[in-house]
Design a protein around this motif. Structure first.
Motif, PDB file in Angstrom:
ATOM      1  N   SER A  17       0.835  -1.207   0.000  1.00 22.14           N
ATOM      2  CA  SER A  17       0.000   0.000   0.000  1.00 22.14           C
ATOM      3  C   SER A  17       0.865   1.251   0.000  1.00 22.14           C
ATOM      4  O   SER A  17       0.530   2.241  -0.671  1.00 22.14           O
ATOM      5  N   VAL A  18       1.980   1.226   0.742  1.00 16.71           N
ATOM      6  CA  VAL A  18       2.909   2.353   0.718  1.00 16.71           C
ATOM      7  C   VAL A  18       3.469   2.522  -0.693  1.00 16.71           C
ATOM      8  O   VAL A  18       3.518   3.624  -1.236  1.00 16.71           O
ATOM      9  N   ARG A  19       3.873   1.392  -1.309  1.00 13.68           N
ATOM     10  CA  ARG A  19       4.408   1.436  -2.671  1.00 13.68           C
ATOM     11  C   ARG A  19       3.359   2.000  -3.641  1.00 13.68           C
ATOM     12  O   ARG A  19       3.663   2.815  -4.506  1.00 13.68           O
ATOM     13  N   GLY A  20       2.118   1.591  -3.506  1.00 15.98           N
ATOM     14  CA  GLY A  20       1.046   2.059  -4.382  1.00 15.98           C
ATOM     15  C   GLY A  20       0.765   3.543  -4.205  1.00 15.98           C
ATOM     16  O   GLY A  20       0.555   4.262  -5.190  1.00 15.98           O
ATOM     17  N   ALA A  21       0.777   4.009  -2.965  1.00 12.84           N
ATOM     18  CA  ALA A  21       0.554   5.434  -2.706  1.00 12.84           C
ATOM     19  C   ALA A  21       1.693   6.267  -3.288  1.00 12.84           C
ATOM     20  O   ALA A  21       1.472   7.336  -3.856  1.00 12.84           O
ATOM     21  N   LEU A  22       2.920   5.762  -3.172  1.00 18.65           N
ATOM     22  CA  LEU A  22       4.077   6.457  -3.735  1.00 18.65           C
ATOM     23  C   LEU A  22       3.977   6.529  -5.262  1.00 18.65           C
ATOM     24  O   LEU A  22       4.194   7.589  -5.857  1.00 18.65           O
ATOM     25  N   ALA A  23       3.616   5.423  -5.879  1.00 19.20           N
ATOM     26  CA  ALA A  23       3.466   5.393  -7.339  1.00 19.20           C
ATOM     27  C   ALA A  23       2.352   6.335  -7.791  1.00 19.20           C
ATOM     28  O   ALA A  23       2.487   7.029  -8.803  1.00 19.20           O
ATOM     29  N   SER A  24       1.256   6.377  -7.040  1.00 20.47           N
ATOM     30  CA  SER A  24       0.151   7.274  -7.366  1.00 20.47           C
ATOM     31  C   SER A  24       0.597   8.733  -7.285  1.00 20.47           C
ATOM     32  O   SER A  24       0.315   9.532  -8.190  1.00 20.47           O
ATOM     33  N   ASP A  25       1.310   9.067  -6.209  1.00 20.22           N
ATOM     34  CA  ASP A  25       1.817  10.438  -6.064  1.00 20.22           C
ATOM     35  C   ASP A  25       2.749  10.811  -7.212  1.00 20.22           C
ATOM     36  O   ASP A  25       2.668  11.913  -7.762  1.00 20.22           O
ATOM     37  N   ASP A  26       3.647   9.886  -7.565  1.00 15.61           N
ATOM     38  CA  ASP A  26       4.588  10.160  -8.647  1.00 15.61           C
ATOM     39  C   ASP A  26       3.864  10.372  -9.975  1.00 15.61           C
ATOM     40  O   ASP A  26       4.223  11.254 -10.754  1.00 15.61           O
ATOM     41  N   GLN A  28       0.740  11.429 -10.370  1.00 13.33           N
ATOM     42  CA  GLN A  28       0.020  12.699 -10.309  1.00 13.33           C
ATOM     43  C   GLN A  28       0.966  13.882 -10.487  1.00 13.33           C
ATOM     44  O   GLN A  28       0.653  14.841 -11.182  1.00 13.33           O
ATOM     45  N   LYS A  29       2.145  13.782  -9.858  1.00 13.82           N
ATOM     46  CA  LYS A  29       3.131  14.855  -9.993  1.00 13.82           C
ATOM     47  C   LYS A  29       3.606  14.972 -11.443  1.00 13.82           C
ATOM     48  O   LYS A  29       3.756  16.072 -11.970  1.00 13.82           O
ATOM     49  N   ALA A  30       3.825  13.831 -12.097  1.00 12.06           N
ATOM     50  CA  ALA A  30       4.256  13.837 -13.501  1.00 12.06           C
ATOM     51  C   ALA A  30       3.188  14.447 -14.409  1.00 12.06           C
ATOM     52  O   ALA A  30       3.501  15.039 -15.441  1.00 12.06           O
ATOM     53  N   ALA A  31       1.926  14.317 -14.017  1.00 12.98           N
ATOM     54  CA  ALA A  31       0.817  14.879 -14.800  1.00 12.98           C
ATOM     55  C   ALA A  31       0.555  16.336 -14.449  1.00 12.98           C
ATOM     56  O   ALA A  31      -0.377  16.946 -14.980  1.00 12.98           O
ATOM     57  N   GLY A  32       1.353  16.880 -13.527  1.00 14.06           N
ATOM     58  CA  GLY A  32       1.194  18.275 -13.155  1.00 14.06           C
ATOM     59  C   GLY A  32       0.198  18.521 -12.042  1.00 14.06           C
ATOM     60  O   GLY A  32      -0.112  19.667 -11.719  1.00 14.06           O
ATOM     61  N   ALA A  33      -0.299  17.465 -11.431  1.00 17.42           N
ATOM     62  CA  ALA A  33      -1.256  17.599 -10.333  1.00 17.42           C
ATOM     63  C   ALA A  33      -0.537  17.476  -8.990  1.00 17.42           C
ATOM     64  O   ALA A  33       0.585  16.977  -8.911  1.00 17.42           O
ATOM     65  N   ALA A  34      -1.206  17.913  -7.955  1.00 18.95           N
ATOM     66  CA  ALA A  34      -0.647  17.788  -6.606  1.00 18.95           C
ATOM     67  C   ALA A  34      -0.752  16.324  -6.163  1.00 18.95           C
ATOM     68  O   ALA A  34      -1.754  15.659  -6.437  1.00 18.95           O
ATOM     69  N   PRO A  35       0.285  15.811  -5.494  1.00 21.05           N
ATOM     70  CA  PRO A  35       0.225  14.429  -5.018  1.00 21.05           C
ATOM     71  C   PRO A  35      -0.889  14.248  -3.987  1.00 21.05           C
ATOM     72  O   PRO A  35      -1.029  15.047  -3.064  1.00 21.05           O
ATOM     73  N   ARG A  36      -1.654  13.225  -4.160  1.00 20.08           N
ATOM     74  CA  ARG A  36      -2.826  12.984  -3.301  1.00 20.08           C
ATOM     75  C   ARG A  36      -2.436  12.525  -1.892  1.00 20.08           C
ATOM     76  O   ARG A  36      -3.051  12.928  -0.911  1.00 20.08           O
ATOM     77  N   PHE A  37      -1.424  11.642  -1.800  1.00 16.80           N
ATOM     78  CA  PHE A  37      -1.079  11.058  -0.512  1.00 16.80           C
ATOM     79  C   PHE A  37       0.109  11.741   0.170  1.00 16.80           C
ATOM     80  O   PHE A  37       0.337  11.547   1.349  1.00 16.80           O
ATOM     81  N   GLN A  72      12.788   7.225 -10.041  1.00 15.06           N
ATOM     82  CA  GLN A  72      12.584   5.791 -10.220  1.00 15.06           C
ATOM     83  C   GLN A  72      11.828   5.446 -11.504  1.00 15.06           C
ATOM     84  O   GLN A  72      11.954   4.355 -12.015  1.00 15.06           O
ATOM     85  N   GLY A  73      11.097   6.392 -12.071  1.00 14.39           N
ATOM     86  CA  GLY A  73      10.362   6.100 -13.284  1.00 14.39           C
ATOM     87  C   GLY A  73      11.062   6.548 -14.557  1.00 14.39           C
ATOM     88  O   GLY A  73      10.563   6.329 -15.641  1.00 14.39           O
ATOM     89  N   ARG A  74      12.222   7.171 -14.420  1.00 14.59           N
ATOM     90  CA  ARG A  74      12.929   7.694 -15.593  1.00 14.59           C
ATOM     91  C   ARG A  74      14.048   6.759 -16.020  1.00 14.59           C
ATOM     92  O   ARG A  74      14.715   6.161 -15.200  1.00 14.59           O
ATOM     93  N   VAL A  75      14.248   6.688 -17.312  1.00 20.13           N
ATOM     94  CA  VAL A  75      15.318   5.853 -17.864  1.00 20.13           C
ATOM     95  C   VAL A  75      16.392   6.782 -18.427  1.00 20.13           C
ATOM     96  O   VAL A  75      16.101   7.593 -19.309  1.00 20.13           O
TER      97      VAL A  75
END
Length: 111
Positions: A17-26, A28-37, A72-75
């Motif tokens: 769940s921590v991993r999922g919340a982190l991925a969701s925040d990332d 949202q941030k990449a889409a220009g939105a504020a991180p939810r968690f 972590q999501g960038r290559v």
């Protein structure tokens, strides 16, 4: 929180769940939105994950550590990531060459 009271499956669920919340925040941030968690901005999230890791390690559980790096999501350089399958290596003491007084011996090799 007494992490010892939880089952292995409960610990895994909380950690994922921590991993999922982190991925969701990332995402949202990449889409220009504020991180939810606000996982990265809230120290308690990382402390909670660390406490879960300690308990899971104490129990000998296997799990994938959360990557807390910002990128972590960038290559880099457009390279394609190829995940390596998890590998468990077991080395028996009988398989090891023990240190010898002979300097020409292959010390510490596995046969």
């Amino acid at each position: 929180m007494d992490y010892r009271a939880f089952t292995n499956d409960s610990l895994t669920m909380m950690y994922e769940s921590v991993r999922g919340a982190l991925a969701s925040d990332d995402a949202q941030k990449a889409a220009g939105a504020a991180p939810r968690f606000r996982v990265r901005e809230t120290a308690d999230w990382k402390q909670h994950a660390g406490n879960l890791e300690v308990e899971m390690l104490n129990r000998g559980m296997f799990f994938e550590i959360i990557d807390w790096s910002e990128d972590q999501g960038r290559v880099p350089l457009g390279l394609v990531r190829r995940p390596f399958p998890p590998t468990t290596v077991r080395i028996e003491l009988a398989d090891c060459v023990l240190p010898s007084d002979d300097p020409s011996a292959n010390v510490g090799t596995v046969e």
